[in-house]
Design an enzyme around this catalytic site. Sequence first.
Site, PDB file in Angstrom:
ATOM      1  CG  ASP A  90     -13.723 116.462   1.274  1.00 50.40           C
ATOM      2  OD1 ASP A  90     -13.989 115.257   1.291  1.00 50.40           O
ATOM      3  OD2 ASP A  90     -12.737 116.948   1.851  1.00 50.40           O
ATOM      4  CG  ASP A  91     -16.695 113.933   3.590  1.00 48.81           C
ATOM      5  OD1 ASP A  91     -16.138 113.189   2.760  1.00 48.81           O
ATOM      6  OD2 ASP A  91     -16.289 114.063   4.758  1.00 48.81           O
ATOM      7  CB  CYS A 108     -11.447 111.805   0.873  1.00 51.83           C
ATOM      8  SG  CYS A 108     -12.490 112.234   2.280  1.00 51.83           S
ATOM      9  NE  ARG A 168     -10.735 113.975  -2.444  1.00 48.15           N
ATOM     10  CZ  ARG A 168     -11.226 115.184  -2.686  1.00 48.15           C
ATOM     11  NH1 ARG A 168     -10.629 115.979  -3.548  1.00 48.15           N
ATOM     12  NH2 ARG A 168     -12.313 115.599  -2.071  1.00 48.15           N
ATOM     13  CE  LYS A 203      -9.659 115.374   0.972  1.00 53.75           C
ATOM     14  NZ  LYS A 203     -10.796 114.998   1.847  1.00 53.75           N
ATOM     15  CG  HIS A 248      -6.682 113.014   1.348  1.00 53.56           C
ATOM     16  ND1 HIS A 248      -7.937 112.547   1.697  1.00 53.56           N
ATOM     17  CD2 HIS A 248      -5.864 112.647   2.361  1.00 53.56           C
ATOM     18  CE1 HIS A 248      -7.890 111.952   2.863  1.00 53.56           C
ATOM     19  NE2 HIS A 248      -6.642 112.000   3.286  1.00 53.56           N
ATOM     20  CG  HIS A 291     -14.035 116.547   5.330  1.00 54.80           C
ATOM     21  ND1 HIS A 291     -13.773 116.566   6.693  1.00 54.80           N
ATOM     22  CD2 HIS A 291     -13.591 115.337   4.888  1.00 54.80           C
ATOM     23  CE1 HIS A 291     -13.191 115.422   7.046  1.00 54.80           C
ATOM     24  NE2 HIS A 291     -13.080 114.656   5.965  1.00 54.80           N
ATOM     25  CG  ASP A 332     -14.755 113.059  -1.504  1.00 58.43           C
ATOM     26  OD1 ASP A 332     -15.882 113.100  -0.972  1.00 58.43           O
ATOM     27  OD2 ASP A 332     -13.735 113.525  -0.953  1.00 58.43           O
ATOM     28  CG  ASN A 333     -16.557 110.269   0.663  1.00 51.47           C
ATOM     29  OD1 ASN A 333     -15.342 110.412   0.621  1.00 51.47           O
ATOM     30  ND2 ASN A 333     -17.335 111.044   1.408  1.00 51.47           N
ATOM     31  CE  LYS A 347     -15.000 110.263   4.591  1.00 56.16           C
ATOM     32  NZ  LYS A 347     -14.428 111.565   4.987  1.00 56.16           N
TER      33      LYS A 347
END
Length: 564
Positions: free
Chosen positions: A43-44, A81, A85, A143, A145, A235, A343-344, A398
């Site tokens: 994540d990130d 994010c 996903r 996660k 989301h 994150h 994810d980014n 991001k």
Amino acid sequence: MKLKIQLLGILSVFMVGCTNQQKNTKQETSKNTSPNFLVIVADDLGYTDLGAFGGEINTPTLDGLAQEGLQFTNFHVLPTCSPTRSSLMTGNDNHVAGLGVMSETIYPAIEGLPGYAGHLSKQVAALPEVLAAGGYNTYMSGKWHLGETDDQSPFARGFQETFSFAEGAASHWSDMRALGAETSVTYRRNGKPVTTLPKDFYSTKNFTDSIIHFIDKNKIDEKPFLAYLSFTAPHDPLHAPAEYIAKYKGRYDKGWDELRKERVKALLGKGIISEDVAQEVLSQNVMVQPWATLDEQSKKEKARDMEVYAAMVDYIDVSVGRVIDYLKANNLYDNTIILFFSDNGANGAPATAYPGNADGKYLSTFNNDLDNRGLPNSFVDMGAGWAQASSANFRMFKSFTSEGGIKSPLIIKPLGKKSSPGMNKSLLHVSDIMPTLLDYAGIEYPKEVNGTPVKAPIGESFKTVLNGSETQKQRNKGIGYELFEMKAYIKDDWKILRLVAPFGNGDWQLYNLAEDPSELNDLSETNPKKRKELIDAYQAYVKENEVFDHQGLFDEGFKQAYGQ
């Protein structure tokens, strides 16, 4: 930015149907022929954070996986994010999947539009639904989301065993403190709320524990599995065990400007960028303050924050190693396709950008003293400086549709031994993953669910690259982007990009990514024909994917959120 937490109504839950006879037949044949899938998402995580992609952080497990398998250097995701996903889970554009906007940032101009619901749409079938109907066990830990209500949970969308976190981010410790004053913290196990966490809870550790437990619990039935390990790290709020933070003490004292140069040099050394690109003057990011202008206390605090971030990435690597060790010990490794990506791009947003944090009142309740930064009851972020360093020569990070926001490191361990060089520069997109996995499983994406038609995926299988029968994936389609009014369209080596001022000029810019991956040289004036061609292609993408043209309605709020 006018932010709104949308109260989501109860939607009907659907599952992909098939007859018992079809299920039994698939289960019998899948024991010996169908591969397992382990999909791991950070994540990130920034493009250059892993050692294999030029980073100095200790990531031997993932570096080894890249060497053993395939390392994709031109893989693209969405700018944030949940849109990423949604494309991962459906093989489709994020608007078609319902995530044209994040649930935290639904604003009046788009409220009620189908592509901007902020949760996973019922007009698409989800990967676990399709695989479960085809005889797979489906597990998810981490996660989600993609919807916060019970009927939008991963358990309601095809995952049979889950330990999930519904929102975008929160404390990584057991205290369950929220990311913002107006956000929630919701954990569920198999669809049922989890109100307390173990005292020794740390998100990366416990998410890893759960995915191993799920696989182990059902291994006796010998069915193939999909295991989705979805970390919330790295994150913010940045949190890591103290002993991991200590490993990086002093490493980042030189600051983000020097780290950015180091990362660019490392990319060159690994052959990911060319000498010409490495020698370019790095683009200026209006959000980044030169390190030399910070006072000494700020330098100490910011260096500590990056130490915490590095510790989080280090811990992810150790945790992935635990899963791999389990698979090997149980003779599951060889028949498992493993994917790892982010994810980014790295997250440059300040903590004040999250819902309810702008006035600083909620953030003032944390203890961010130097020695407590990264430990329980602290809330620190990576910030624009370190995020841009993580993006190295690529533009921004991001939330932006520039390369720094949408390029992700992708590592895949295919079945068997690789038959082609480990580094691959094929242009891939996150929507390509679901078609690829279904291709391997021998399962077709359904045309309808319970009598309701679903949209076919736009992603393209790249199985031929993974099995070695093709060295480079040749795309048939371009890739369109729209999020927060940041836009882009990529076709072959060409890209048009529209960023809100002052991050861009507010108009379409044209770049040749093969020659200029840093997006420094706008070719709009010298190649207007190509620019128009891509703009026309973008407009076709808009029409096909329920993208609403709301230019200018979000621009000012976006700039305010990023301190501009």
